[in-house]
Write a protein that holds these residues in place. Sequence first.
Motif, PDB file in Angstrom:
ATOM      1  N   GLU A  96       0.611  -1.682  -0.333  1.00 13.14           N
ATOM      2  CA  GLU A  96       0.027  -0.180   0.424  1.00 13.14           C
ATOM      3  C   GLU A  96       1.120   1.095   0.355  1.00 13.14           C
ATOM      4  OE1 GLU A  96      -3.363  -0.935   2.214  1.00 13.14           O
ATOM      5  OE2 GLU A  96      -2.386  -1.530   3.625  1.00 13.14           O
ATOM      6  N   ASN A  97       2.135   1.644   0.843  1.00 11.73           N
ATOM      7  CA  ASN A  97       2.518   2.597   0.421  1.00 11.73           C
ATOM      8  C   ASN A  97       3.485   2.616  -0.546  1.00 11.73           C
ATOM      9  OD1 ASN A  97       2.617   3.057   3.274  1.00 11.73           O
ATOM     10  ND2 ASN A  97       4.449   1.387   4.310  1.00 11.73           N
ATOM     11  N   LEU A  98       3.633   1.762  -1.289  1.00 11.94           N
ATOM     12  CA  LEU A  98       3.986   2.360  -2.705  1.00 11.94           C
ATOM     13  C   LEU A  98       3.013   3.205  -3.257  1.00 11.94           C
ATOM     14  CD1 LEU A  98       4.540  -1.405  -4.171  1.00 11.94           C
ATOM     15  CD2 LEU A  98       6.182   0.245  -3.780  1.00 11.94           C
ATOM     16  N   TYR A  99       2.158   2.929  -2.938  1.00 10.56           N
ATOM     17  CA  TYR A  99       1.451   4.157  -3.742  1.00 10.56           C
ATOM     18  C   TYR A  99       1.266   5.629  -3.241  1.00 10.56           C
ATOM     19  CZ  TYR A  99      -1.207   0.423  -6.350  1.00 10.56           C
ATOM     20  OH  TYR A  99      -1.186  -0.188  -7.328  1.00 10.56           O
ATOM     21  N   GLN A 100       1.891   5.832  -1.961  1.00 10.17           N
ATOM     22  CA  GLN A 100       1.563   6.684  -0.977  1.00 10.17           C
ATOM     23  C   GLN A 100       3.138   7.147  -1.439  1.00 10.17           C
ATOM     24  OE1 GLN A 100      -0.635   7.611   0.912  1.00 10.17           O
ATOM     25  NE2 GLN A 100      -1.597   5.372  -0.115  1.00 10.17           N
ATOM     26  N   LYS A 101       3.871   6.884  -2.177  1.00  3.60           N
ATOM     27  CA  LYS A 101       5.106   7.706  -2.924  1.00  3.60           C
ATOM     28  C   LYS A 101       5.097   8.875  -3.519  1.00  3.60           C
ATOM     29  CE  LYS A 101       8.341   3.586  -1.703  1.00  3.60           C
ATOM     30  NZ  LYS A 101       9.643   2.554  -2.041  1.00  3.60           N
ATOM     31  N   PRO A 102       5.790   9.890  -3.106  1.00  2.49           N
ATOM     32  CA  PRO A 102       5.887  10.853  -4.535  1.00  2.49           C
ATOM     33  C   PRO A 102       5.937  10.683  -5.881  1.00  2.49           C
ATOM     34  CG  PRO A 102       7.515  11.251  -2.751  1.00  2.49           C
ATOM     35  CD  PRO A 102       7.248   9.692  -2.509  1.00  2.49           C
ATOM     36  N   VAL A 103       5.250  11.188  -6.406  1.00  3.55           N
ATOM     37  CA  VAL A 103       5.278  10.927  -7.986  1.00  3.55           C
ATOM     38  C   VAL A 103       6.432  11.708  -8.989  1.00  3.55           C
ATOM     39  CG1 VAL A 103       4.277  10.980 -10.341  1.00  3.55           C
ATOM     40  CG2 VAL A 103       2.563  10.650  -8.234  1.00  3.55           C
ATOM     41  N   SER A 104       7.652  10.860  -9.183  1.00  2.00           N
ATOM     42  CA  SER A 104       8.590  11.022  -9.519  1.00  2.00           C
ATOM     43  C   SER A 104       9.107  10.011 -10.437  1.00  2.00           C
ATOM     44  CB  SER A 104       9.979  11.334  -8.160  1.00  2.00           C
ATOM     45  OG  SER A 104      10.059  10.151  -8.010  1.00  2.00           O
ATOM     46  N   LEU A 105      10.218  10.523 -11.614  1.00  2.00           N
ATOM     47  CA  LEU A 105      10.334   9.516 -12.864  1.00  2.00           C
ATOM     48  C   LEU A 105      11.440   8.380 -12.012  1.00  2.00           C
ATOM     49  CD1 LEU A 105      11.366   9.797 -15.459  1.00  2.00           C
ATOM     50  CD2 LEU A 105      13.874  10.372 -15.320  1.00  2.00           C
ATOM     51  N   LYS A 106      11.679   8.512 -10.745  1.00  2.00           N
ATOM     52  CA  LYS A 106      12.450   7.282  -9.925  1.00  2.00           C
ATOM     53  C   LYS A 106      11.198   6.609 -10.140  1.00  2.00           C
ATOM     54  CE  LYS A 106      15.719   5.756  -6.445  1.00  2.00           C
ATOM     55  NZ  LYS A 106      16.585   6.297  -5.486  1.00  2.00           N
ATOM     56  N   ASN A 107      10.021   6.951  -8.732  1.00  2.00           N
ATOM     57  CA  ASN A 107       9.002   6.170  -8.896  1.00  2.00           C
ATOM     58  C   ASN A 107       8.084   5.452 -10.043  1.00  2.00           C
ATOM     59  OD1 ASN A 107      10.154   5.891  -5.728  1.00  2.00           O
ATOM     60  ND2 ASN A 107       8.586   7.750  -5.387  1.00  2.00           N
ATOM     61  N   ILE A 108       7.975   6.407 -11.252  1.00  2.00           N
ATOM     62  CA  ILE A 108       7.211   5.811 -11.936  1.00  2.00           C
ATOM     63  C   ILE A 108       7.670   4.643 -12.562  1.00  2.00           C
ATOM     64  CG2 ILE A 108       6.625   6.189 -14.434  1.00  2.00           C
ATOM     65  CD1 ILE A 108       5.948   9.530 -13.365  1.00  2.00           C
ATOM     66  N   LEU A 109       9.133   5.223 -12.878  1.00  2.00           N
ATOM     67  CA  LEU A 109      10.243   3.747 -13.579  1.00  2.00           C
ATOM     68  C   LEU A 109      10.810   2.643 -12.420  1.00  2.00           C
ATOM     69  CD1 LEU A 109      13.183   5.929 -15.042  1.00  2.00           C
ATOM     70  CD2 LEU A 109      10.897   5.045 -16.086  1.00  2.00           C
ATOM     71  N   LYS A 110       9.895   2.662 -11.201  1.00  2.00           N
ATOM     72  CA  LYS A 110      10.144   1.652 -11.011  1.00  2.00           C
ATOM     73  C   LYS A 110       9.343   0.268 -10.655  1.00  2.00           C
ATOM     74  CE  LYS A 110      12.786   3.105  -6.409  1.00  2.00           C
ATOM     75  NZ  LYS A 110      12.880   3.291  -4.807  1.00  2.00           N
ATOM     76  N   PHE A 111       7.747   1.237 -10.818  1.00  2.00           N
ATOM     77  CA  PHE A 111       6.879   0.587 -11.287  1.00  2.00           C
ATOM     78  C   PHE A 111       7.163   0.374 -12.682  1.00  2.00           C
ATOM     79  CE2 PHE A 111       3.762   2.115  -7.377  1.00  2.00           C
ATOM     80  CZ  PHE A 111       3.007   1.322  -7.589  1.00  2.00           C
ATOM     81  N   ALA A 112       7.210   1.369 -13.744  1.00  2.00           N
ATOM     82  CA  ALA A 112       6.993   0.828 -15.697  1.00  2.00           C
ATOM     83  C   ALA A 112       7.928   0.146 -15.669  1.00  2.00           C
ATOM     84  CB  ALA A 112       6.990   1.882 -15.575  1.00  2.00           C
ATOM     85  N   VAL A 113       8.992   0.132 -16.038  1.00  2.00           N
ATOM     86  CA  VAL A 113      10.693  -0.942 -15.640  1.00  2.00           C
ATOM     87  C   VAL A 113       9.742  -2.151 -16.229  1.00  2.00           C
ATOM     88  CG1 VAL A 113      12.282  -0.745 -16.086  1.00  2.00           C
ATOM     89  CG2 VAL A 113      11.724   0.656 -16.078  1.00  2.00           C
ATOM     90  N   PRO A 114       9.425  -3.012 -14.680  1.00  2.00           N
ATOM     91  CA  PRO A 114       9.070  -4.382 -15.193  1.00  2.00           C
ATOM     92  C   PRO A 114       8.063  -4.852 -15.542  1.00  2.00           C
ATOM     93  CG  PRO A 114       9.484  -3.355 -12.527  1.00  2.00           C
ATOM     94  CD  PRO A 114       9.527  -1.939 -13.342  1.00  2.00           C
ATOM     95  N   THR A 115       7.574  -3.655 -15.980  1.00  2.00           N
ATOM     96  CA  THR A 115       5.704  -3.854 -16.608  1.00  2.00           C
ATOM     97  C   THR A 115       6.724  -3.824 -18.503  1.00  2.00           C
ATOM     98  OG1 THR A 115       5.286  -2.372 -16.566  1.00  2.00           O
ATOM     99  CG2 THR A 115       4.585  -3.596 -15.156  1.00  2.00           C
ATOM    100  N   ILE A 116       7.628  -2.485 -18.764  1.00  2.00           N
ATOM    101  CA  ILE A 116       7.712  -2.464 -19.518  1.00  2.00           C
ATOM    102  C   ILE A 116       8.973  -3.945 -20.608  1.00  2.00           C
ATOM    103  CG2 ILE A 116       9.892  -1.278 -21.286  1.00  2.00           C
ATOM    104  CD1 ILE A 116       8.860   1.183 -19.716  1.00  2.00           C
ATOM    105  N   ALA A 117       9.844  -4.756 -19.673  1.00  2.00           N
ATOM    106  CA  ALA A 117      10.193  -5.607 -19.771  1.00  2.00           C
ATOM    107  C   ALA A 117       9.517  -6.572 -19.570  1.00  2.00           C
ATOM    108  CB  ALA A 117      11.645  -5.969 -18.650  1.00  2.00           C
ATOM    109  N   MET A 118       8.462  -7.080 -18.828  1.00  2.00           N
ATOM    110  CA  MET A 118       7.580  -8.009 -18.726  1.00  2.00           C
ATOM    111  C   MET A 118       6.874  -8.444 -20.632  1.00  2.00           C
ATOM    112  SD  MET A 118       3.901  -8.629 -16.653  1.00  2.00           S
ATOM    113  CE  MET A 118       3.482  -6.850 -18.065  1.00  2.00           C
ATOM    114  N   THR A 119       6.298  -7.196 -20.794  1.00  2.00           N
ATOM    115  CA  THR A 119       5.965  -7.040 -22.301  1.00  2.00           C
ATOM    116  C   THR A 119       6.302  -6.980 -23.474  1.00  2.00           C
ATOM    117  OG1 THR A 119       5.604  -4.757 -22.320  1.00  2.00           O
ATOM    118  CG2 THR A 119       3.822  -5.658 -21.416  1.00  2.00           C
ATOM    119  N   VAL A 120       7.957  -6.759 -23.347  1.00  2.00           N
ATOM    120  CA  VAL A 120       8.529  -7.476 -24.551  1.00  2.00           C
ATOM    121  C   VAL A 120       9.320  -8.634 -24.245  1.00  2.00           C
ATOM    122  CG1 VAL A 120      11.418  -6.757 -24.854  1.00  2.00           C
ATOM    123  CG2 VAL A 120       9.515  -5.046 -24.275  1.00  2.00           C
ATOM    124  N   PHE A 121       9.194  -9.463 -23.152  1.00  2.00           N
ATOM    125  CA  PHE A 121       9.051 -10.659 -23.416  1.00  2.00           C
ATOM    126  C   PHE A 121       8.377 -11.164 -23.524  1.00  2.00           C
ATOM    127  CE2 PHE A 121      13.255 -12.156 -21.771  1.00  2.00           C
ATOM    128  CZ  PHE A 121      13.830 -11.124 -21.052  1.00  2.00           C
TER     129      PHE A 121
END
Length: 443
Positions: free
Chosen positions: A4-29
């Motif tokens: 739940e705390n993942l959603y409480q963190k500030p919106v920054s490029l670093k935190n967005i990429l923490k969410f997005a990079v694994p899913t980008i890599a996942m969809t590429v695979f």
Amino acid sequence: MENENLYQKPVSLKNILKFAVPTIAMTVFMSFYTMVDGLFVSNLIGTSALSAINLTAPIIQFVTAISTMLATGGSAVIMKKMGEQKVEEAKEDFTFLILVNVLVGFVMCSIGFVTMKHIFAGMNLSQDVAEYCREYLSRYLLFVIPILLMNNFTLYMIASGKATLSFICSVAGGILNILLDYLFIARLHMSISGAAIATGLGYSVTAAVGLIVFSQKKNLLHFKKPVVRLKVLKQTAANGCSEMATALVTGIVTMMFNWTMLTFVGEDGVAAVTIIMYVLMFTSSLYTGYSYGVAPMLSFYYGEQNHGKLRKLVALSIKIIAGISLVTVNLSFFLTKPLVLVFASPENPVYDLAVTGNRICTIALLFIGFNIFASGMFTALSNGMLSAILAFSRSFVFMMITMLVLPRILGVNGIWLATPAAELMALVLSFLMFMKYKRRYKY
């Protein structure tokens, strides 16, 4: 609480990429699964078998379309409830929707087996290609339920803060697919049926892990005694109808591409289309992965009514997609020959067709990312109808217009230009809808 705390963190490029990079890599695979089949099939069996994979693709897309709707729409509904602190209700709905997916799998598998012979019989294919089509699809249909579960568990793992696990499952499935393709095709000589079985088993990795993960009560989302709420099913269908429409019309457009190529060039043209679709699918998976990654954040902030975070997330997302678009356009254009060479030798007539086609189709990569994000964003904001309009217009209306008009004027080059022209038209519509609803959602 950690999830739940993942959603409480500030919106920054670093935190967005923490969410997005694994899913980008996942969809590429995930896109890599199909490409691996194409690599082994084209090099070890031939371009006729490669054409067969593309000819079966529309049927596969039809079979999985409803599950795509339930996965994307359900994720938006459930994460919105999480943001509203309706946690137990969200878990009941999650379990109910997974059971619906299993039922859908049984039904679609049965329909696929009953109809496939009639479909291929009406395509006027050569005997070899028609047999390859039947052989590939009949094996693939055996794995429909695991594939549908994989579609759902992939998104729900992301929504529960387990994007890295989802990525690991995708990597493991991809590696298994490669190893099994080699074993079944190169060593055991199982021909195209081996490719289908390898793909099905690769997809099954995420399904098996998901069943284990979501059986554990310590997770943010887990299986619970389901409650049948038809309202939830209706909301899920409404939110996910754009993704279902995309899957359906992608199948229709693929069929139209195949028919047009068969008319202008023959089965070599279908093989060339297949190669270009692999390249477009691979690059588009970057945008799809990013949209999947940020969708739970969009839904959560919308449910929480945190407009500041929502605005910042959307603004940063547009900049990220613009950056990815510029990189993929340049790479696709300058690496066209090496990419095509992986599938067909220069002596093969398919080679020249695919090189020309890929360089023209690369223009579409300037627009695709924004269109995918716009549709995914409105799904996450629980406006499934608008998302469906964007997806349907992009994938069907505009593609049908360009496919009917441009080949008549420009011949084969008109076929290749159809995709960039349709994506540009879709971009204009996405921008207009983005501006129209900006005040309503305060993004």
